[in-house]
Structures are given as C-alpha cells and as structure tokens.
Scaffold this active site. Structure first.
Site, PDB file in Angstrom:
ATOM      1  N   HIS A  57       0.852  -1.188   0.000  1.00  0.00           N
ATOM      2  CA  HIS A  57       0.000   0.000   0.000  1.00  0.00           C
ATOM      3  C   HIS A  57       0.891   1.244   0.000  1.00  0.00           C
ATOM      4  O   HIS A  57       2.109   1.144   0.141  1.00  0.00           O
ATOM      5  CB  HIS A  57      -0.937   0.005   1.219  1.00  0.00           C
ATOM      6  CG  HIS A  57      -0.237  -0.030   2.527  1.00  0.00           C
ATOM      7  ND1 HIS A  57      -0.311  -1.083   3.413  1.00  0.00           N
ATOM      8  CD2 HIS A  57       0.599   0.869   3.112  1.00  0.00           C
ATOM      9  CE1 HIS A  57       0.421  -0.830   4.468  1.00  0.00           C
ATOM     10  NE2 HIS A  57       0.999   0.348   4.316  1.00  0.00           N
TER      11      HIS A  57
HETATM   12  C1  T46 Z   1       2.706   0.335   6.913  1.00  0.00           C
HETATM   13  C2  T46 Z   1       3.489  -0.907   7.053  1.00  0.00           C
HETATM   14  C3  T46 Z   1       4.962  -0.650   7.086  1.00  0.00           C
HETATM   15  C4  T46 Z   1      -4.222  -0.642  13.508  1.00  0.00           C
HETATM   16  O1  T46 Z   1      -5.361  -0.795  13.993  1.00  0.00           O
HETATM   17  N1  T46 Z   1      -3.383   0.324  13.996  1.00  0.00           N
HETATM   18  C5  T46 Z   1      -2.143   0.530  13.504  1.00  0.00           C
HETATM   19  O2  T46 Z   1      -1.415   1.429  13.966  1.00  0.00           O
HETATM   20  C6  T46 Z   1      -1.681  -0.339  12.438  1.00  0.00           C
HETATM   21  C7  T46 Z   1      -0.274  -0.145  11.870  1.00  0.00           C
HETATM   22  C8  T46 Z   1      -2.520  -1.284  11.962  1.00  0.00           C
HETATM   23  N2  T46 Z   1      -3.790  -1.445  12.492  1.00  0.00           N
HETATM   24  C9  T46 Z   1      -4.665  -2.503  11.957  1.00  0.00           C
HETATM   25  C10 T46 Z   1      -5.152  -2.279  10.539  1.00  0.00           C
HETATM   26  C11 T46 Z   1      -5.390  -3.679  10.024  1.00  0.00           C
HETATM   27  O3  T46 Z   1      -6.677  -4.109  10.392  1.00  0.00           O
HETATM   28  O4  T46 Z   1      -3.941  -3.726  11.928  1.00  0.00           O
HETATM   29  C12 T46 Z   1      -4.361  -4.508  10.817  1.00  0.00           C
HETATM   30  C13 T46 Z   1      -3.160  -4.904   9.974  1.00  0.00           C
HETATM   31  O5  T46 Z   1      -2.647  -3.727   9.319  1.00  0.00           O
HETATM   32  P1  T46 Z   1      -1.989  -3.796   7.876  1.00  0.00           P
HETATM   33  O6  T46 Z   1      -2.613  -4.869   7.086  1.00  0.00           O
HETATM   34  O7  T46 Z   1      -2.009  -2.410   7.294  1.00  0.00           O
HETATM   35  O8  T46 Z   1      -0.486  -4.222   8.269  1.00  0.00           O
HETATM   36  P2  T46 Z   1       0.801  -4.214   7.342  1.00  0.00           P
HETATM   37  O9  T46 Z   1       1.863  -4.933   8.098  1.00  0.00           O
HETATM   38  O10 T46 Z   1       0.493  -4.672   5.978  1.00  0.00           O
HETATM   39  O11 T46 Z   1       1.206  -2.635   7.229  1.00  0.00           O
HETATM   40  C14 T46 Z   1       1.720  -1.948   8.363  1.00  0.00           C
HETATM   41  C15 T46 Z   1       1.027  -0.593   8.537  1.00  0.00           C
HETATM   42  O12 T46 Z   1      -0.385  -0.782   8.628  1.00  0.00           O
HETATM   43  C16 T46 Z   1       1.302   0.334   7.386  1.00  0.00           C
HETATM   44  O13 T46 Z   1       0.889   1.658   7.704  1.00  0.00           O
HETATM   45  O14 T46 Z   1       3.137   1.296   6.294  1.00  0.00           O
HETATM   46  O15 T46 Z   1       3.119  -1.723   8.181  1.00  0.00           O
END
Ligand code: T46
Length: 140
Positions: A57
């Site tokens: 993303h």
């Molecule tokens: C990024 C990369 C490097 C939250 O509720 N609070 C938070 O602060 C974060 C980071 C995530 N979440 C929730 C949102 C989703 O439901 O945790 C779940 C997994 O998040 P996501 O699929 O976006 O995770 P990654 O590892 O793909 O991405 C993360 C960060 O979300 C993103 O901002 O830049 O790490």
C-alpha cells in the site's frame, strides 16, 4: 543495505548508537535522528508466513521510518516511476516511507522483528491499498 535510494519520498535514517560495550543501544529522537514528530510506534513480529508480503500500500499523508530490529527482510519501494528493493538487516539504519510511496515487506528471516515510527495516528482513510488508485493519486 548497500543500495543507494533512487525512489522519491524516501531516505535513510541513522539512529544514535552510543558505545556501551555492554550490548547494542539504538536511539531515535524525533527531529534529530528521525526527521518528523513521532505520534505512533508499532512492531511487527512472528511472521509465520515468510514469503507472504505485508504492506502492499501507500499512504496519502503519513510519513514513517521503518527498521529491522532483528533478522532481515526485503523492503520493496515504488514511487510510480522507479522501483527498488532493499534488504534491511541493520537496526541502526531505517528507511523513510514518505507519502505516495508504494511499499511492500517480504522474504522475512526467522525471528524478523520490524519497528515503525509514524508521523500520524492510525487512520485507514490515509491508506491507498489498490495499485491503480495509487497511480491515479500520485498524478493529482
Ligand atoms: C505500513 C506498514 C509498514 C491498527 O489498527 N493500527 C495501527 O497502527 C496499524 C499499523 C494497523 N492497524 C490494523 C489495521 C489492520 O486491520 O492492523 C491490521 C493490519 O494492518 P496492515 O494490514 O495495514 O499491516 P501491514 O503490516 O500490511 O502494514 C503496516 C502498517 O499498517 C502500514 O501503515 O506502512 O506496516
């Protein structure tokens, strides 16, 4: 991490590493080592599916600095024009994930632990999770 950065909206962050002679110590002060005020910190670990990518993303506004605290992983960056992959393995060297930078983390080693410092609180509206939407957004 040996490659020079060639994508836009990125950069290298070098943490303070005072010499303790008793083990590692890594210091991140906002506006000193990390070039923005830090509002949020999160960690990613227990990456059981080593090849399953995370990230995939871009952000509209949020700026982040990403570090590999333990082990290693590949950070793939894409600013819409240039792409590059960096292997992160040094806790003292982080990479800036600025807005409008598509980023993916993959190929995690055993016990890989990732730390991220973010300029903004969590806001799902700040995410661009579809690549065609990312290409549209960066042309605005
Ligand atoms: C990024 C990369 C490097 C939250 O509720 N609070 C938070 O602060 C974060 C980071 C995530 N979440 C929730 C949102 C989703 O439901 O945790 C779940 C997994 O998040 P996501 O699929 O976006 O995770 P990654 O590892 O793909 O991405 C993360 C960060 O979300 C993103 O901002 O830049 O790490």
């Amino acid at each position: 991490m040996k490659n020079k950065l060639k994508v836009k909206n990125s950069g290298v962050v070098t943490l303070g590493t005072p010499d303790t002679k008793r083990g590692g110590l890594f210091v991140a002060e906002a506006k000193k080592h990390v070039p923005f005020e830090i509002k949020r910190v999160y960690f990613i670990n227990k990456l059981s599916r080593k090849s399953a990518p995370r990230g995939n993303h871009a952000h509209k506004t949020n700026t982040q600095a990403i570090f590999c605290l333990n082990g290693s992983f590949d950070l793939c960056l894409d600013d819409g024009a240039n792409k590059q992959t960096l292997r992160l393995c040094d806790p003292s060297k982080g990479i800036i994930l600025g807005p409008k930078l598509w980023h993916t983390m993959q190929n995690f080693s055993n016990n890989c632990t990732i730390a991220v410092f973010a300029s903004h609180h969590y806001d799902e509206q700040d995410y661009i999770r579809q690549y065609p939407g990312f290409l549209n957004f960066i042309q605005k």
